[in-house]
Scaffold this active site. Structure first.
Site, PDB file in Angstrom:
ATOM      1  N   GLU A   1      27.061 -17.344 -15.765  1.00 39.74           N
ATOM      2  CA  GLU A   1      25.923 -17.212 -16.701  1.00 39.74           C
ATOM      3  C   GLU A   1      25.386 -18.548 -17.229  1.00 39.74           C
ATOM      4  O   GLU A   1      25.151 -18.701 -18.426  1.00 39.74           O
ATOM      5  CB  GLU A   1      26.319 -16.306 -17.874  1.00 39.74           C
TER       6      GLU A   1
ATOM      7  N   GLU B   1      29.799  -6.731 -11.180  1.00 40.85           N
ATOM      8  CA  GLU B   1      30.133  -6.091 -12.463  1.00 40.85           C
ATOM      9  C   GLU B   1      29.276  -4.846 -12.701  1.00 40.85           C
ATOM     10  O   GLU B   1      28.785  -4.609 -13.802  1.00 40.85           O
ATOM     11  CB  GLU B   1      29.909  -7.079 -13.623  1.00 40.85           C
TER      12      GLU B   1
END
Ligand code: XIL
Length: 367
Positions: free
Chosen positions: A155, A271
Site C-alpha cells: 500500500e 485479499e
C-alpha cells in the site's frame, strides 16, 4: 532439537492438529483440487486464533493450497521491540501449512500500518535504511526457501497525499524518500532469493476514475522499479470489493492486467472479500449479490494467464476484519466470505468453484 519436539514446543495446539491429521469435515468439493487442475493456487488468510479451532483448521486444510498469515508476519508482531523478534505464531502457522502441503505467502515487510510503537519514536532519516534493511533480512531470512511470495511493500500509493508518483505519506517515505521501495525489494531478494517478490495494493479493481488513476500510478511505480533493475516480480491486487445494488463492473481491469502481463509480472489476488454494508439485511439476497460479485470478478481476472493465485481474506465470516472496519448500520454481522460463521458453504463458495472450474488452465508449471 528433534523436529517433533520443535513442533510441540513452538506450535502448541496447531502442531498437534497438524500431526494428528485433520478432523472430519463434511464432503464438499475442495477449491484446492479444482484450482490444482488449472495449475492455479487458491487459499486464504489464516489467523493463529482461528487455527486453534479444529473445525476451522480442518476447513483451511481441506480448501487451501496457499495461505497467508493475516497479521502474524507484520512488523508489530514480529519485532515488538527494537532488539527482540518474535516468531512463535508465524512459525506454527508455517509448520501447519507445510504439514498440509500448502504454499505460504509472506505479508508483509514494509507498510505504513501495524508498526510497533517503538519504530515511530525511534526512526530518523539517519537510521531508517538500516532499520528497514535489518528487519527484512531477519524476517525474510528466517523463512528463506519456505515462502512462495513475499508482499515486500504494501500500500505505498495513496493519491490523496498528492506526492510525486502518488506515493503515500508513510513513515518510510518521510524518513527515506521514494528510494525506500527499491531498498526493500533489494533486501528481500538478498534474504530470500527464491520468493516471488510482490508489490501489494488495493483500490484498483473496478471501473471508476479514481481506481483508473490508482492503476496508472501502480503501473508507473512498477515500471520505475523495473527501469532501475529492482527485483519486483509480481503485483498483488488485494481485491477488497464492496457490493452495491448497482454492482461495480470490471472491464477496465482487462487492460491493466494485459499491461502487467507485457511487463512479465505475475498477478496474485491476495485479499479478496466482498463488503455487504450497503446491501439489505435479507441474508439470502445478500449472499446472492455477494456471490455475483465473486463470480464476475473472478471470471475477469482468471481470463488472464499470468493470474496465478486467488486468496480470500479469511475463509469464513466469523472474525472478518470488515466487522471492525465500517460495521453495518443495522448491527448485523457482515457476510463477505465463502463460508458462514458455522462453516457452511455459501453461494460465494459455489461462485468461486464455478469461476475456477470454467477458467483456462495456466500455461507454465511454476506457480
Ligand atoms: C488487517 C487485518 O485483517 C486486521 O486483523 C488488522 O487489525 C489490520 O489489518 N489490507 C492489508 C491487510 O494489507 O494487512 C489488512 O489486514 C487488511 C487491508
Amino acid at each position: 532439537m528433534r523436529r517433533r519436539e520443535f513442533l510441540q514446543i513452538s506450535a502448541g495446539s496447531i502442531a498437534v492438529t497438524a500431526l494428528r491429521g485433520i478432523p472430519q469435515v463434511p464432503e464438499r468439493p475442495a477449491l484446492r483440487e479444482l484450482a490444482g487442475a488449472k495449475n492455479l493456487l487458491v487459499g486464504s488468510a489464516f489467523s493463529f486464533a482461528q487455527m486453534a479451532r479444529p473445525e476451522m483448521a480442518a476447513l483451511l486444510a481441506q480448501q487451501c493450497s496457499i495461505m497467508v498469515c493475516e497479521n502474524e508476519l507484520k512488523w508489530g508482531p514480529t519485532q515488538p521491540e527494537r532488539d527482540r523478534y518474535e516468531f512463535e505464531h508465524a512459525d506454527a502457522m508455517v509448520v501447519f501449512a507445510e504439514a498440509h502441503g500448502q504454499k505460504v505467502r509472506g505479508h508483509n515487510l514494509c507498510w505504513h500500518q501495524s508498526n510497533p510503537a517503538w519504530l515511530e519514536t525511534t526512526i530518523t532519516p539517519g537510521n531508517a535504511a538500516a532499520l528497514l534493511r535489518q528487519h527484512i533480512l531477519v524476517v525474510a531470512g528466517r523463512y528463506r526457501g519456505k515462502i512462495h511470495s513475499w508482499d515486500v511493500v504494501n500500500e505505498a500509493i495513496h493519491l490523496e497525499d498528492q506526492n510525486a508518483g502518488g506515493l503515500r505519506n508513510s513513515v518510510w517515505l518521510k524518513n527515506l524518500g521514494e528510494g525506500y521501495i527499491e531498498l526493500a525489494f533489494r533486501a528481500a531478494a538478498e534474504a530470500d532469493p527464491g520468493a516471488i517478490l510482490t508489490y501489494n495494493d488495493f483500490g484498483m479493481e473496478h471501473d471508476a476514475p479514481d481506481q483508473e488513476r490508482k492503476r496508472n500510478a501502480v503501473l508507473g511505480l512498477l515500471r520505475g522499479l523495473r527501469a532501475r533493475g529492482a527485483p519486483v516480480q509480481a503485483l498483488g491486487i488485494q481485491s477488497h470489493l464492496t457490493a452495491h445494488l448497482d454492482p461495480p463492473r470490471f472491464h477496465e481491469l482487462h487492460g491493466f492486467l494485459k499491461e502487467l502481463g507485457k511487463m512479465g509480472l505475475r498477478v496474485f489476488i491476495t485479499e479478496m472479500d466482498v463488503d455487504d454494508r450497503d446491501l439489505p439485511a435479507d441474508v439470502a439476497k445478500r449472499d446472492r449479490m455477494v456471490a455475483g460479485l465473486y463470480r464476475d470478478y473472478l471470471r475477469t481476472v482468471l481470463a488472464h494467464d499470468h493470474v496465478r493465485a486467488v486468496l480470500t481474506w479469511g475463509l469464513a465470516d466469523r472474525g472478518t476484519w470488515l466487522d471492525a472496519y465500517h460495521p453495518r448500520g443495522d448491527g448485523q454481522k457482515k457476510r463477505p466470505l465463502p463460508f458462514d460463521a458455522e462453516l457452511h458453504a455459501k453461494p460465494a463458495f459455489a461462485a468461486m468453484c464455478e469461476a475456477i472450474a470454467e477458467c483456462p488452465a495456466r500455461s507454465e508449471e511454476r506457480v
